[in-house]
Design a protein around this motif. Structure first.
Motif, PDB file in Angstrom:
ATOM      1  N   ARG A  15       0.830  -1.197   0.000  1.00 51.39           N
ATOM      2  CA  ARG A  15       0.000   0.000   0.000  1.00 51.39           C
ATOM      3  C   ARG A  15       0.866   1.250   0.000  1.00 51.39           C
ATOM      4  O   ARG A  15       0.562   2.245  -0.636  1.00 51.39           O
ATOM      5  CB  ARG A  15      -0.918  -0.003   1.222  1.00 51.39           C
ATOM      6  CG  ARG A  15      -2.260  -0.689   0.924  1.00 51.39           C
ATOM      7  CD  ARG A  15      -3.298  -0.316   1.957  1.00 51.39           C
ATOM      8  NE  ARG A  15      -3.007  -0.917   3.254  1.00 51.39           N
ATOM      9  CZ  ARG A  15      -3.306  -2.184   3.563  1.00 51.39           C
ATOM     10  NH1 ARG A  15      -3.930  -2.938   2.674  1.00 51.39           N
ATOM     11  NH2 ARG A  15      -3.015  -2.656   4.731  1.00 51.39           N
ATOM     12  N   GLY A  16       2.024   1.155   0.706  1.00 42.79           N
ATOM     13  CA  GLY A  16       2.967   2.268   0.738  1.00 42.79           C
ATOM     14  C   GLY A  16       3.463   2.592  -0.658  1.00 42.79           C
ATOM     15  O   GLY A  16       3.556   3.757  -1.053  1.00 42.79           O
ATOM     16  N   VAL A  17       3.768   1.526  -1.403  1.00 41.93           N
ATOM     17  CA  VAL A  17       4.237   1.704  -2.777  1.00 41.93           C
ATOM     18  C   VAL A  17       3.147   2.385  -3.598  1.00 41.93           C
ATOM     19  O   VAL A  17       3.413   3.331  -4.367  1.00 41.93           O
ATOM     20  CB  VAL A  17       4.637   0.357  -3.399  1.00 41.93           C
ATOM     21  CG1 VAL A  17       4.936   0.515  -4.880  1.00 41.93           C
ATOM     22  CG2 VAL A  17       5.861  -0.191  -2.682  1.00 41.93           C
ATOM     23  N   ASP A  18       1.892   1.917  -3.376  1.00 39.99           N
ATOM     24  CA  ASP A  18       0.769   2.535  -4.090  1.00 39.99           C
ATOM     25  C   ASP A  18       0.686   4.020  -3.757  1.00 39.99           C
ATOM     26  O   ASP A  18       0.546   4.871  -4.653  1.00 39.99           O
ATOM     27  CB  ASP A  18      -0.557   1.863  -3.693  1.00 39.99           C
ATOM     28  CG  ASP A  18      -0.625   0.433  -4.214  1.00 39.99           C
ATOM     29  OD1 ASP A  18       0.213   0.093  -5.105  1.00 39.99           O
ATOM     30  OD2 ASP A  18      -1.485  -0.330  -3.730  1.00 39.99           O
ATOM     31  N   GLY A  19       0.833   4.280  -2.413  1.00 46.43           N
ATOM     32  CA  GLY A  19       0.758   5.667  -1.950  1.00 46.43           C
ATOM     33  C   GLY A  19       1.848   6.506  -2.599  1.00 46.43           C
ATOM     34  O   GLY A  19       1.609   7.636  -3.059  1.00 46.43           O
ATOM     35  N   LEU A  20       3.024   5.927  -2.639  1.00 44.55           N
ATOM     36  CA  LEU A  20       4.171   6.604  -3.223  1.00 44.55           C
ATOM     37  C   LEU A  20       3.898   6.950  -4.682  1.00 44.55           C
ATOM     38  O   LEU A  20       4.195   8.048  -5.168  1.00 44.55           O
ATOM     39  CB  LEU A  20       5.379   5.684  -3.095  1.00 44.55           C
ATOM     40  CG  LEU A  20       6.771   6.291  -3.216  1.00 44.55           C
ATOM     41  CD1 LEU A  20       6.925   7.454  -2.263  1.00 44.55           C
ATOM     42  CD2 LEU A  20       7.825   5.238  -2.924  1.00 44.55           C
ATOM     43  N   GLU A  21       3.296   5.959  -5.348  1.00 46.11           N
ATOM     44  CA  GLU A  21       3.000   6.131  -6.771  1.00 46.11           C
ATOM     45  C   GLU A  21       2.013   7.278  -6.977  1.00 46.11           C
ATOM     46  O   GLU A  21       2.209   8.152  -7.828  1.00 46.11           O
ATOM     47  CB  GLU A  21       2.408   4.844  -7.332  1.00 46.11           C
ATOM     48  CG  GLU A  21       2.960   4.523  -8.694  1.00 46.11           C
ATOM     49  CD  GLU A  21       2.486   3.174  -9.177  1.00 46.11           C
ATOM     50  OE1 GLU A  21       1.717   2.510  -8.457  1.00 46.11           O
ATOM     51  OE2 GLU A  21       2.890   2.807 -10.278  1.00 46.11           O
ATOM     52  N   SER A  22       0.969   7.267  -6.103  1.00 46.86           N
ATOM     53  CA  SER A  22      -0.037   8.312  -6.288  1.00 46.86           C
ATOM     54  C   SER A  22       0.533   9.677  -5.901  1.00 46.86           C
ATOM     55  O   SER A  22       0.234  10.700  -6.518  1.00 46.86           O
ATOM     56  CB  SER A  22      -1.309   8.002  -5.490  1.00 46.86           C
ATOM     57  OG  SER A  22      -1.093   8.199  -4.128  1.00 46.86           O
ATOM     58  N   TYR A  23       1.408   9.634  -4.879  1.00 47.92           N
ATOM     59  CA  TYR A  23       2.079  10.862  -4.462  1.00 47.92           C
ATOM     60  C   TYR A  23       2.889  11.421  -5.625  1.00 47.92           C
ATOM     61  O   TYR A  23       2.841  12.600  -5.954  1.00 47.92           O
ATOM     62  CB  TYR A  23       2.991  10.532  -3.281  1.00 47.92           C
ATOM     63  CG  TYR A  23       3.527  11.731  -2.549  1.00 47.92           C
ATOM     64  CD1 TYR A  23       2.729  12.415  -1.629  1.00 47.92           C
ATOM     65  CD2 TYR A  23       4.811  12.185  -2.772  1.00 47.92           C
ATOM     66  CE1 TYR A  23       3.214  13.514  -0.956  1.00 47.92           C
ATOM     67  CE2 TYR A  23       5.306  13.270  -2.104  1.00 47.92           C
ATOM     68  CZ  TYR A  23       4.503  13.949  -1.182  1.00 47.92           C
ATOM     69  OH  TYR A  23       5.011  15.018  -0.524  1.00 47.92           O
ATOM     70  N   LEU A  24       3.610  10.505  -6.264  1.00 44.44           N
ATOM     71  CA  LEU A  24       4.447  10.895  -7.397  1.00 44.44           C
ATOM     72  C   LEU A  24       3.601  11.459  -8.530  1.00 44.44           C
ATOM     73  O   LEU A  24       3.948  12.453  -9.174  1.00 44.44           O
ATOM     74  CB  LEU A  24       5.238   9.681  -7.876  1.00 44.44           C
ATOM     75  CG  LEU A  24       6.445  10.026  -8.733  1.00 44.44           C
ATOM     76  CD1 LEU A  24       7.521  10.682  -7.875  1.00 44.44           C
ATOM     77  CD2 LEU A  24       6.988   8.782  -9.417  1.00 44.44           C
ATOM     78  N   SER A  25       2.476  10.787  -8.749  1.00 47.52           N
ATOM     79  CA  SER A  25       1.632  11.278  -9.851  1.00 47.52           C
ATOM     80  C   SER A  25       1.056  12.645  -9.498  1.00 47.52           C
ATOM     81  O   SER A  25       0.891  13.502 -10.370  1.00 47.52           O
ATOM     82  CB  SER A  25       0.535  10.264 -10.188  1.00 47.52           C
ATOM     83  OG  SER A  25      -0.500  10.332  -9.247  1.00 47.52           O
ATOM     84  N   GLY A  26       0.795  12.851  -8.190  1.00 49.55           N
ATOM     85  CA  GLY A  26       0.380  14.174  -7.733  1.00 49.55           C
ATOM     86  C   GLY A  26       1.435  15.217  -8.086  1.00 49.55           C
ATOM     87  O   GLY A  26       1.141  16.260  -8.673  1.00 49.55           O
ATOM     88  N   ILE A  27       2.691  14.889  -7.764  1.00 50.16           N
ATOM     89  CA  ILE A  27       3.813  15.794  -8.058  1.00 50.16           C
ATOM     90  C   ILE A  27       3.896  16.060  -9.552  1.00 50.16           C
ATOM     91  O   ILE A  27       4.053  17.189 -10.022  1.00 50.16           O
ATOM     92  CB  ILE A  27       5.126  15.198  -7.526  1.00 50.16           C
ATOM     93  CG1 ILE A  27       5.112  15.251  -5.991  1.00 50.16           C
ATOM     94  CG2 ILE A  27       6.332  15.983  -8.050  1.00 50.16           C
ATOM     95  CD1 ILE A  27       6.281  14.549  -5.352  1.00 50.16           C
ATOM     96  N   ARG A  28       3.726  14.900 -10.296  1.00 51.08           N
ATOM     97  CA  ARG A  28       3.824  15.003 -11.752  1.00 51.08           C
ATOM     98  C   ARG A  28       2.813  16.030 -12.284  1.00 51.08           C
ATOM     99  O   ARG A  28       3.132  16.908 -13.079  1.00 51.08           O
ATOM    100  CB  ARG A  28       3.570  13.642 -12.375  1.00 51.08           C
ATOM    101  CG  ARG A  28       3.977  13.551 -13.850  1.00 51.08           C
ATOM    102  CD  ARG A  28       3.513  12.211 -14.416  1.00 51.08           C
ATOM    103  NE  ARG A  28       4.091  11.088 -13.700  1.00 51.08           N
ATOM    104  CZ  ARG A  28       3.396  10.048 -13.271  1.00 51.08           C
ATOM    105  NH1 ARG A  28       2.090   9.972 -13.475  1.00 51.08           N
ATOM    106  NH2 ARG A  28       3.976   9.071 -12.651  1.00 51.08           N
ATOM    107  N   SER A  29       1.568  15.922 -11.804  1.00 55.09           N
ATOM    108  CA  SER A  29       0.525  16.821 -12.335  1.00 55.09           C
ATOM    109  C   SER A  29       0.795  18.269 -11.898  1.00 55.09           C
ATOM    110  O   SER A  29       0.582  19.199 -12.669  1.00 55.09           O
ATOM    111  CB  SER A  29      -0.860  16.369 -11.903  1.00 55.09           C
ATOM    112  OG  SER A  29      -0.979  16.429 -10.510  1.00 55.09           O
ATOM    113  N   VAL A  30       1.356  18.391 -10.654  1.00 58.61           N
ATOM    114  CA  VAL A  30       1.698  19.748 -10.201  1.00 58.61           C
ATOM    115  C   VAL A  30       2.726  20.363 -11.142  1.00 58.61           C
ATOM    116  O   VAL A  30       2.590  21.502 -11.602  1.00 58.61           O
ATOM    117  CB  VAL A  30       2.245  19.708  -8.759  1.00 58.61           C
ATOM    118  CG1 VAL A  30       2.871  21.060  -8.392  1.00 58.61           C
ATOM    119  CG2 VAL A  30       1.134  19.368  -7.788  1.00 58.61           C
TER     120      VAL A  30
END
Lengths: 101, 398
Positions: free
Chosen positions: B329-344
């Motif tokens: 789940r942490g990896v998933d979170g990391l991924e979504s976090y990263l995608s958040g950064i990406r969109s920012v």
């Protein structure tokens, strides 16, 4: 002499000392040693020099015991050791005769 | 205005990288993320206010830099995604390995448990068997030896008794022989009397002959007396012979009696010694078996305890599975976090005004912080669950 008799009057003891073989050959001498004795309170059979003993010796000791009983005397075995002691023990003689060294 | 954009971009990138690193290293990354974002914002603000930092001034330069940065971002995005994939696969593999291994271990512990119980049963059966419990003498070795010993005792008693009787009989024979000697001497006396009688009869017949016709009758009597004396003599001899043969019979009997009286005790003694040592050996064997069996029983208990401990320890599977799930789940979170950064980053690269940028950044920060907080909350609750499980006392084998 394979059999010697010593009288100790102050103790009322008659000591029969047997050397060598204590077997059937001695039966007459053995009985003669005690039969005629009078005033004996304790018959002592000294086995210090006895080398061998067969069942006839055990029989003779029992007859001596009977004789002593009828004369209100005791029988004591003296200087019993080694093989002789083991033979006397398996015949339960240690329960019939006091033994002293 | 456009001159600030690459700076902002650089700052945001820096912040992103820091945030990712922070996330990767530790769970509590909020301060680091916030710090990184703040640094990024400050750098951007500095560039806007003073423009003092050396900058790329031409449009073409900006375009090139933007291109490079986009490329760099795309590369990073790609490789991070790939890494996430590997980590997720590894976690899945760990999960299945742990589950399989634990299942197998459980199975083998159940097996160990069964076998030790069987062993304990066997041990207690052997123990009760060797103790002759319930009065049933199934092994019978002990009683056999006891019986042999008592038979030997009876045998010795019998031999001694026989010897006593034999010696007594020999004494009686001696007495009989002594009495026979008396008989023999009496016979000698009778023989002497007969001889004298014979002599007297001879004298009488001589005297009768001298008396002539008047002594004729007397001579007949004297002759008869002589014959009687001879007869007495011959009886005497016969009795002597009888006594002699009786003595021979007695001698023979004495030899038999001597044979009976004289039993060698050595054999009995040896037999007795053998029985005694056999008895002692049995006693030792019994003790050895008992102590061995008792030890086996204790060991079985110990093994049982260890198995219980091991099975309890196997509950790490639950916890580690949970942890692996958490990590996934942490990896998933990391991924979504990263995608958040990406969109920012994408938003920023397309934004025009400082106001837009500031709003977008603060929105992004708030979003990321919220995400971060949720994750932390999630992890806290999971940790408290997993801690309490390992200490549980009773464990049933399943």
């Amino acid at each position: 002499m394979p059999l010697t008799t010593t009288r100790s009057d102050e103790n009322g003891e008659l000591i029969i000392r047997i050397s060598g073989q204590f077997d059937f050959g001695l039966h007459r001498d053995f009985r003669d040693a005690y039969r005629e004795a009078t005033g004996v309170r304790r018959f002592v059979v000294d086995l210090a020099d006895t080398e061998y003993m067969d069942s006839s010796a055990l029989g003779m000791l029992l007859l001596l015991r009977e004789h002593a009983e009828t004369h209100s005397a005791q029988v004591e075995l003296r200087n019993v050791s080694g093989e002789l002691e083991r033979i006397l023990r398996i015949a339960n003689f240690h329960q019939l005769f006091p033994m002293r060294n | 205005m456009n001159a600030t954009r690459p700076r902002v971009l650089v700052a945001v990138l820096l912040a992103a990288v820091l945030a990712v690193l922070a996330w990767w290293q530790a769970v509590v990354a909020v301060p680091a993320v916030l710090a990184a974002v703040a640094i990024g914002w400050w750098l951007g603000a500095c560039g806007q206010m003073g423009g003092a930092l050396p900058a790329v001034n031409s449009e073409a330069g900006h375009g090139e830099l933007e291109q490079e940065l986009r490329g760099f971002l795309a590369d990073m995005d790609e490789s991070l995604n790939a890494e996430f994939g590997y980590v997720r696969d590894d976690l899945a593999q760990i999960r299945s390995l742990v589950t399989d291994a634990v299942q197998e271990l459980n199975g083998s512990f159940v097996g160990v448990n069964e076998k030790t119980r069987e062993q304990a049963d066997l041990a207690s059966r052997v123990m009760s068997f060797s103790r002759d419990e319930g009065g049933q003498d199934e092994l019978g070795i002990k009683s056999f030896v006891n019986e042999t010993e008592s038979i030997l005792g009876d045998y010795v008693d019998m031999v001694v008794e026989m010897s006593r009787h034999s010696v007594d009989a020999a004494h009686s024979m001696d007495d009989i022989v002594a009495q026979m000697n008396t008989v023999n001497s009496l016979l000698d006396d009778i023989r002497g009397i007969a001889k004298q009688t014979d002599l007297l009869a001879l004298n009488a017949s001589i005297e009768a002959a001298r008396a002539g016709e008047a002594g004729r009758g007397f001579a007949v009597v004297a002759e008869q007396v002589r014959a009687l004396a001879e007869q007495a003599n011959s009886f005497n001899d016969q009795i002597g012979q009888q006594v002699g043969s009786a003595r021979a019979v007695i001698d023979k009997a004495r030899a038999s009696v001597s044979e009976m009286a004289s039993q060698d005790m050595t054999e009995s003694l040896n037999a007795k010694n053998r029985i005694t040592s056999m008895m002692q050996g049995l006693e030792r064997l019994n003790e050895e078996v008992e102590s061995g069996l008792a030890r086996i029983s204790t060991l079985t208990g110990d093994i049982d305890g260890h198995v219980q401990d091991a099975v309890r320890a196997l509950q790490f599977e639950d916890i580690s599975t949970q942890l692996v799930d958490n990590s996934t789940r942490g990896v998933d979170g990391l991924e979504s976090y990263l995608s958040g950064i990406r969109s920012v980053v994408q938003e920023i690269s397309g934004a025009d005004s400082r106001g837009d940028l500031a709003t977008q950044l603060s929105e992004a920060r708030a979003g990321l912080a919220g995400q971060c907080e949720r994750r932390q909350e999630e992890r806290r609750s999971m940790r408290s669950v997993s801690q309490s499980v390992m200490d549980a006392g009773e464990v049933e084998l399943f």
